[in-house]
Design a protein around this motif. Sequence first.
Motif, PDB file in Angstrom:
ATOM      1  N   MET A   1      22.045  11.555 -35.617  1.00  0.00           N
ATOM      2  CA  MET A   1      21.677  12.038 -34.310  1.00  0.00           C
ATOM      3  C   MET A   1      20.321  11.468 -33.952  1.00  0.00           C
ATOM      4  O   MET A   1      19.416  11.437 -34.769  1.00  0.00           O
ATOM      5  CB  MET A   1      21.648  13.563 -34.307  1.00  0.00           C
ATOM      6  N   VAL A   9      23.823   9.900 -29.759  1.00  0.00           N
ATOM      7  CA  VAL A   9      23.988   9.552 -31.164  1.00  0.00           C
ATOM      8  C   VAL A   9      23.942   8.038 -31.261  1.00  0.00           C
ATOM      9  O   VAL A   9      24.571   7.336 -30.473  1.00  0.00           O
ATOM     10  CB  VAL A   9      25.347  10.066 -31.707  1.00  0.00           C
ATOM     11  N   PHE A  52      30.441   8.686 -38.236  1.00  0.00           N
ATOM     12  CA  PHE A  52      30.446   9.874 -37.374  1.00  0.00           C
ATOM     13  C   PHE A  52      30.171  11.135 -38.183  1.00  0.00           C
ATOM     14  O   PHE A  52      29.431  12.017 -37.746  1.00  0.00           O
ATOM     15  CB  PHE A  52      31.786  10.027 -36.646  1.00  0.00           C
ATOM     16  N   GLU A  53      30.785  11.232 -39.342  1.00  0.00           N
ATOM     17  CA  GLU A  53      30.592  12.423 -40.172  1.00  0.00           C
ATOM     18  C   GLU A  53      29.122  12.583 -40.542  1.00  0.00           C
ATOM     19  O   GLU A  53      28.558  13.672 -40.454  1.00  0.00           O
ATOM     20  CB  GLU A  53      31.461  12.333 -41.428  1.00  0.00           C
ATOM     21  N   SER A  55      26.519  11.411 -38.917  1.00  0.00           N
ATOM     22  CA  SER A  55      25.690  11.672 -37.739  1.00  0.00           C
ATOM     23  C   SER A  55      25.939  13.064 -37.168  1.00  0.00           C
ATOM     24  O   SER A  55      25.125  13.562 -36.395  1.00  0.00           O
ATOM     25  CB  SER A  55      25.939  10.617 -36.659  1.00  0.00           C
ATOM     26  N   SER A  56      27.038  13.690 -37.551  1.00  0.00           N
ATOM     27  CA  SER A  56      27.410  14.986 -36.983  1.00  0.00           C
ATOM     28  C   SER A  56      27.017  16.175 -37.851  1.00  0.00           C
ATOM     29  O   SER A  56      27.143  17.312 -37.418  1.00  0.00           O
ATOM     30  CB  SER A  56      28.925  15.032 -36.734  1.00  0.00           C
ATOM     31  N   ALA A  59      25.130  19.139 -36.415  1.00  0.00           N
ATOM     32  CA  ALA A  59      25.041  18.960 -34.965  1.00  0.00           C
ATOM     33  C   ALA A  59      25.703  20.092 -34.199  1.00  0.00           C
ATOM     34  O   ALA A  59      25.447  20.262 -33.015  1.00  0.00           O
ATOM     35  CB  ALA A  59      25.689  17.634 -34.562  1.00  0.00           C
ATOM     36  N   TYR A  64      33.227  24.314 -34.859  1.00  0.00           N
ATOM     37  CA  TYR A  64      33.603  22.926 -34.579  1.00  0.00           C
ATOM     38  C   TYR A  64      34.584  22.867 -33.416  1.00  0.00           C
ATOM     39  O   TYR A  64      34.431  22.048 -32.504  1.00  0.00           O
ATOM     40  CB  TYR A  64      34.206  22.298 -35.836  1.00  0.00           C
TER      41      TYR A  64
END
Length: 79
Positions: A1, A9, A52-53, A55-56, A59, A64
């Motif tokens: 992020m 992102v 993605f995992e 960066s998330s 978040a 979810y």
Amino acid sequence: MNESDPSHVTLTLTSDESLVLFAFLQRFSDTDRLTIEDQAEQRALWNLCCVFEKSSVGAFQGSYQEALDAARARLRDDD
């Protein structure tokens, strides 16, 4: 992020991943079909999922599913 702007992102891909994913997405754009035509596309998608995992993590505040539903609603075209 991106810490300077939490609504964005930043993803880092290799040039090979970028090219393979671009071709994959361009083919989908042209045909409306998501098909893996080369194992490299599958590998690039797996790698992207891992990016993605990472960066998330952390978040989502709340569930979810709620975050996903809200994001989908914001991204949909206004029809």
